[in-house]
Design a protein around this motif. Structure first.
Motif, short mmCIF file in Angstrom:
data_model
loop_
_atom_site.label_atom_id
_atom_site.label_comp_id
_atom_site.label_asym_id
_atom_site.label_seq_id
_atom_site.Cartn_x
_atom_site.Cartn_y
_atom_site.Cartn_z
N LEU A 59 7.07 -3.46 3.98
CA LEU A 59 7.72 -2.25 4.71
C LEU A 59 9.28 -2.67 5.07
O LEU A 59 10.31 -2.51 5.61
CB LEU A 59 7.01 -2.71 5.98
CG LEU A 59 7.37 -0.98 6.30
CD1 LEU A 59 7.63 -0.12 5.52
CD2 LEU A 59 6.07 -0.89 7.25
N VAL A 94 10.52 6.01 4.57
CA VAL A 94 9.47 4.42 5.30
C VAL A 94 9.95 3.63 7.03
O VAL A 94 9.48 3.26 7.14
CB VAL A 94 10.60 3.58 4.61
CG1 VAL A 94 10.61 3.23 3.21
CG2 VAL A 94 12.19 3.81 4.85
N HIS A 96 8.29 6.22 8.48
CA HIS A 96 7.60 6.92 9.16
C HIS A 96 6.09 6.07 8.13
O HIS A 96 5.04 6.79 8.48
CB HIS A 96 7.13 8.19 9.35
CG HIS A 96 8.30 8.70 9.03
ND1 HIS A 96 8.40 9.49 10.78
CD2 HIS A 96 9.42 9.58 8.43
CE1 HIS A 96 9.83 10.38 10.31
NE2 HIS A 96 9.81 10.25 9.96
N TRP A 97 6.20 4.72 8.03
CA TRP A 97 5.42 3.74 7.45
C TRP A 97 4.87 3.49 8.46
O TRP A 97 5.62 2.64 9.11
CB TRP A 97 5.84 2.89 6.50
CG TRP A 97 5.78 4.61 5.19
CD1 TRP A 97 5.55 5.71 5.30
CD2 TRP A 97 6.63 4.63 4.41
NE1 TRP A 97 5.42 6.35 3.94
CE2 TRP A 97 6.70 5.84 2.94
CE3 TRP A 97 7.08 2.92 2.86
CZ2 TRP A 97 6.62 5.60 1.73
CZ3 TRP A 97 7.44 3.22 1.81
CH2 TRP A 97 7.04 4.56 1.49
N ARG A 98 3.85 2.67 8.34
CA ARG A 98 3.76 2.18 9.01
C ARG A 98 2.58 1.10 8.15
O ARG A 98 1.87 0.83 7.56
CB ARG A 98 2.25 1.89 10.00
CG ARG A 98 1.37 2.36 10.12
CD ARG A 98 -0.15 3.03 11.08
NE ARG A 98 -1.00 3.96 11.07
CZ ARG A 98 -1.93 3.83 10.44
NH1 ARG A 98 -2.34 2.53 9.78
NH2 ARG A 98 -2.99 4.01 10.05
N ALA A 110 3.15 7.77 12.25
CA ALA A 110 3.05 6.95 11.32
C ALA A 110 2.04 6.45 10.44
O ALA A 110 0.93 6.58 11.20
CB ALA A 110 3.50 5.04 11.95
N VAL A 111 2.07 6.40 9.39
CA VAL A 111 1.08 6.56 8.27
C VAL A 111 1.19 5.40 7.35
O VAL A 111 2.54 5.04 7.50
CB VAL A 111 1.20 7.56 7.36
CG1 VAL A 111 0.63 8.95 8.10
CG2 VAL A 111 2.05 8.19 6.21
N ALA A 112 -0.12 4.50 6.68
CA ALA A 112 0.19 3.93 6.11
C ALA A 112 -0.09 4.39 4.51
O ALA A 112 -0.15 4.80 4.20
CB ALA A 112 -1.35 2.89 6.09
N PRO A 113 1.09 3.63 3.77
CA PRO A 113 2.10 4.36 2.51
C PRO A 113 0.79 3.05 1.38
O PRO A 113 0.32 1.97 1.76
CB PRO A 113 3.14 3.43 2.56
CG PRO A 113 3.50 2.26 3.30
CD PRO A 113 2.47 2.98 4.37
N THR A 114 0.66 3.87 -0.13
CA THR A 114 -0.06 3.64 -0.56
C THR A 114 0.37 2.18 -1.33
O THR A 114 1.99 2.53 -1.55
CB THR A 114 -0.85 4.41 -2.30
OG1 THR A 114 0.65 5.21 -2.52
CG2 THR A 114 -1.14 5.82 -1.12
N GLU A 117 3.43 4.13 -3.21
CA GLU A 117 4.84 4.65 -2.16
C GLU A 117 5.55 3.10 -2.11
O GLU A 117 6.75 3.38 -2.19
CB GLU A 117 4.30 5.28 -0.82
CG GLU A 117 3.82 6.53 -1.38
CD GLU A 117 3.36 7.26 0.26
OE1 GLU A 117 2.59 8.31 0.16
OE2 GLU A 117 2.31 6.37 0.65
N TYR A 118 4.91 2.25 -1.87
CA TYR A 118 6.00 0.53 -1.91
C TYR A 118 6.70 0.88 -3.17
O TYR A 118 7.68 0.66 -3.25
CB TYR A 118 5.14 -0.13 -1.76
CG TYR A 118 4.70 -0.75 -0.56
CD1 TYR A 118 5.46 -0.56 1.01
CD2 TYR A 118 3.31 -0.50 0.59
CE1 TYR A 118 4.94 -0.89 1.83
CE2 TYR A 118 2.86 -0.61 0.99
CZ TYR A 118 3.32 -0.39 2.88
OH TYR A 118 3.89 -1.05 3.50
#
Length: 138
Positions: A59, A94, A96-98, A110-114, A117-118
């Protein structure tokens, strides 16, 4: 639409504008794009390298890539700026990702990406990087 598709659509449009001589790059813009390409390459490595990293590092690298695009955007105008602005917009998820767990559930959205998604985001950065390098050297 995922980031990879958004970047690919931008690349196709950019290639057409350059081919049709609608977007004529100045030497200064080529220099800016070459620097951005180098910064993107430094931020996001090969898939096997990225996938081996902890998610917090992945991230961080994606955010570094977005920052590199934003810095390049600050140094140009016209079609070059419009292209970089659209690329930055495509990469904004990215932000909004955590990577850290949400212990108290206060994450500011914030959301945890899969893992997928990474991978898609990293592929988008690699595609953008190769395009910027190609445009800069043409």
């Amino acid at each position: 639409m995922d980031m990879r598709t958004l970047i690919e659509d931008l690349v196709v449009e950019a290639e057409g504008l350059i081919r049709d001589q609608v977007w004529v790059l100045t030497p200064r813009h080529r220099t800016v794009l070459a620097k951005a390409a180098a910064d993107l390459r430094a931020a996001v490595g090969a898939p096997q390298v990225q996938e081996a990293l902890p998610v917090i590092d992945r991230l961080e690298h994606l955010r570094e890539a977005l920052a590199a695009v934003a810095i390049a955007l600050a140094h140009c105008h016209g079609h070059t700026a419009w292209f970089l602005g659209a690329a930055a917009t495509a990469l904004t998820p990215v932000l909004h990702w955590r990577a850290l767990p949400a212990e108290d559930s206060h994450t500011f959205g914030a959301v945890a990406p899969t893992p997928q998604e990474y991978a898609e985001a990293e592929d988008a950065v690699r595609r953008l990087q190769s395009t910027l390098a190609c445009i800069a050297s043409a």
